[in-house]
Design an enzyme around this catalytic site. Structure first.
Site, PDB file in Angstrom:
ATOM      1  N   TYR A 138       0.978  -1.306   0.027  1.00  0.00           N
ATOM      2  CA  TYR A 138       0.196   0.067   0.257  1.00  0.00           C
ATOM      3  C   TYR A 138       0.929   1.253  -0.081  1.00  0.00           C
ATOM      4  CZ  TYR A 138      -3.358   3.221   1.972  1.00  0.00           C
ATOM      5  OH  TYR A 138      -4.341   4.551   1.831  1.00  0.00           O
ATOM      6  N   LYS A 166       1.546   4.233  -2.979  1.00  0.00           N
ATOM      7  CA  LYS A 166       1.407   5.556  -2.715  1.00  0.00           C
ATOM      8  C   LYS A 166       2.522   6.365  -3.081  1.00  0.00           C
ATOM      9  CE  LYS A 166      -2.916   6.197  -0.629  1.00  0.00           C
ATOM     10  NZ  LYS A 166      -3.835   7.129  -1.146  1.00  0.00           N
ATOM     11  N   ASN A 175      -4.039   9.831   9.970  1.00  0.00           N
ATOM     12  CA  ASN A 175      -4.984   9.080  10.063  1.00  0.00           C
ATOM     13  C   ASN A 175      -6.302   9.755  10.387  1.00  0.00           C
ATOM     14  OD1 ASN A 175      -2.391   7.500  11.032  1.00  0.00           O
ATOM     15  ND2 ASN A 175      -3.801   5.914  10.814  1.00  0.00           N
ATOM     16  N   ARG A 195       1.167  -7.506  13.658  1.00  0.00           N
ATOM     17  CA  ARG A 195       1.469  -7.619  12.465  1.00  0.00           C
ATOM     18  C   ARG A 195       2.648  -7.104  11.787  1.00  0.00           C
ATOM     19  NH1 ARG A 195      -4.333  -5.427  10.516  1.00  0.00           N
ATOM     20  NH2 ARG A 195      -3.457  -3.520  11.325  1.00  0.00           N
TER      21      ARG A 195
END
Length: 351
Positions: free
Chosen positions: A158, A162, A187, A285
């Site tokens: 991702y 970008k 965010n 993660r």
């Protein structure tokens, strides 16, 4: 009394923009809808280019809408009458992009290149503002808060997509003289954010709260992010669109400039309800950077912009809007009376 400059700020930093003709690519998403509403409110012409129809009829009042797959957009017939292009279209999130990086490039980066090619052919008649990801393009930042000068070093597909988009914008700016600007957004959160894509921790957490379901956190909860309320984000994005960029500064971080861990975020949310929130901590993660906080000093100085809505205030505003929606739904479905629902979710009674 002296006249205010074209991008003068009003209450809570809202820019008083010059009237213009705007294209919003991805105008049915959270950011696109919010910017469209502001532009329409201020009397601008708005054309929305979207891959799928929007369910928000109120938003569409006063805006023209083109629904088409990215390959089908006839940019040559759309661009020339317009002054500004706001680019928000992106159909992946960090988790999904990693699963198929090639598809991510095909569906997200390639459409932007087609638009830039159309802009090149007609000449530099309009500017484009691309909303990048301040939380992913820097990767694991070496400096906190992270400035725009930090190297691009994404650790997700991702973020790589970008960053690739940013490089193409720079290419078209340098070689063909196109007015390409980049807003590296933190965010965003606030009323109206769609959680279906699995993006937006605050909105996802609030949905869990109202569903009385456990909040799921990947890792130990010490991951730090920069959260910006949607009104501040819109003000920042429009400030990037309005400013006269210099050859050296056409990329701006747009965030709160403050970091908040997920555990602190949960503590803020706990203050909004009467019941004890349940949190499930899951294994971390690998693509989650430990900390991401943006340095917004360039935007403060050169755009005369800064955020005005603190996290606790923004959370309460978002919570209250969702709560009212829940009340309306409960009454409509005869699940409860409004006073009982208000008491459950800590809203004051109607006078």
């Amino acid at each position: 009394m002296k006249n205010a400059p074209p991008n003068a700020r009003t209450h809570e930093g809202e820019a008083k923009l010059k009237l213009g003709r705007h294209i919003i690519v991805g105008g049915t998403g959270f950011l696109g809808r919010s910017v469209a509403r502001r532009l329409l409110k201020n009397g601008n012409e708005v054309l929305i280019v979207a891959r799928a129809p929007a369910g928000d009829a109120v938003l569409m009042d006063g805006a023209r809408v083109v629904h088409a797959c990215s390959e089908e957009v006839k940019w040559d017939s759309i661009l020339e009458p317009h002054d500004v292009i706001h680019y928000y279209a992106w159909n992946s999130v960090p988790g999904t992009a990693n699963g198929d990086p090639a598809e991510d490039m095909r569906t997200n980066v390639a459409p932007l290149i087609r638009l830039l090619e159309a802009m090149r052919k007609i000449g530099p008649t309009c500017r484009i503002i691309f909303t990048s990801s301040g939380g992913t393009v820097y990767g694991n930042p070496k400096d906190i808060p992270v400035p725009e000068s930090h190297p691009l070093s994404p650790i997700t597909a991702y973020g790589a997509g970008k960053a690739a988009a940013e490089l193409y914008l720079n290419f078209y700016r340098q070689l063909y003289g196109l007015d390409c600007r980049i807003a590296r957004l933190a965010n965003p959160y606030g009323p109206g954010q769609n959680i279906a894509k699995g993006q937006g921790a605050i909105s996802i957490f609030l949905d869990r709260i109202f569903q009385k379901e456990p909040i799921k956190i990947w890792g130990d909860g010490e991951t730090v992010r920069d959260y910006i309320f949607i009104d501040d984000a819109v003000n920042g994005l429009l400030a990037v669109a309005e400013t006269e960029c210099t050859p050296s500064n056409w990329t701006f971080n747009i965030g709160s400039g403050h970091g908040t861990s997920l555990n602190i975020l949960i503590a803020h949310l706990q203050e909004l309800v009467d019941w004890q929130l349940e949190v499930d901590y899951l294994p971390g993660r690998g693509f989650d950077v430990p900390i991401s906080v943006l340095d917004i000093s360039r935007a403060r100085t050169e755009l005369d912009w800064q955020p005005h809505v603190g996290l606790s205030v923004g959370l309460k505003r978002t919570f209250d809007v969702i709560a009212i929606q829940k009340i309306d739904s409960a009454i409509k479905n005869r699940l409860d009376d409004s006073s009982t629902v208000r008491k459950k979710i800590k809203l004051p009674p109607v006078a």
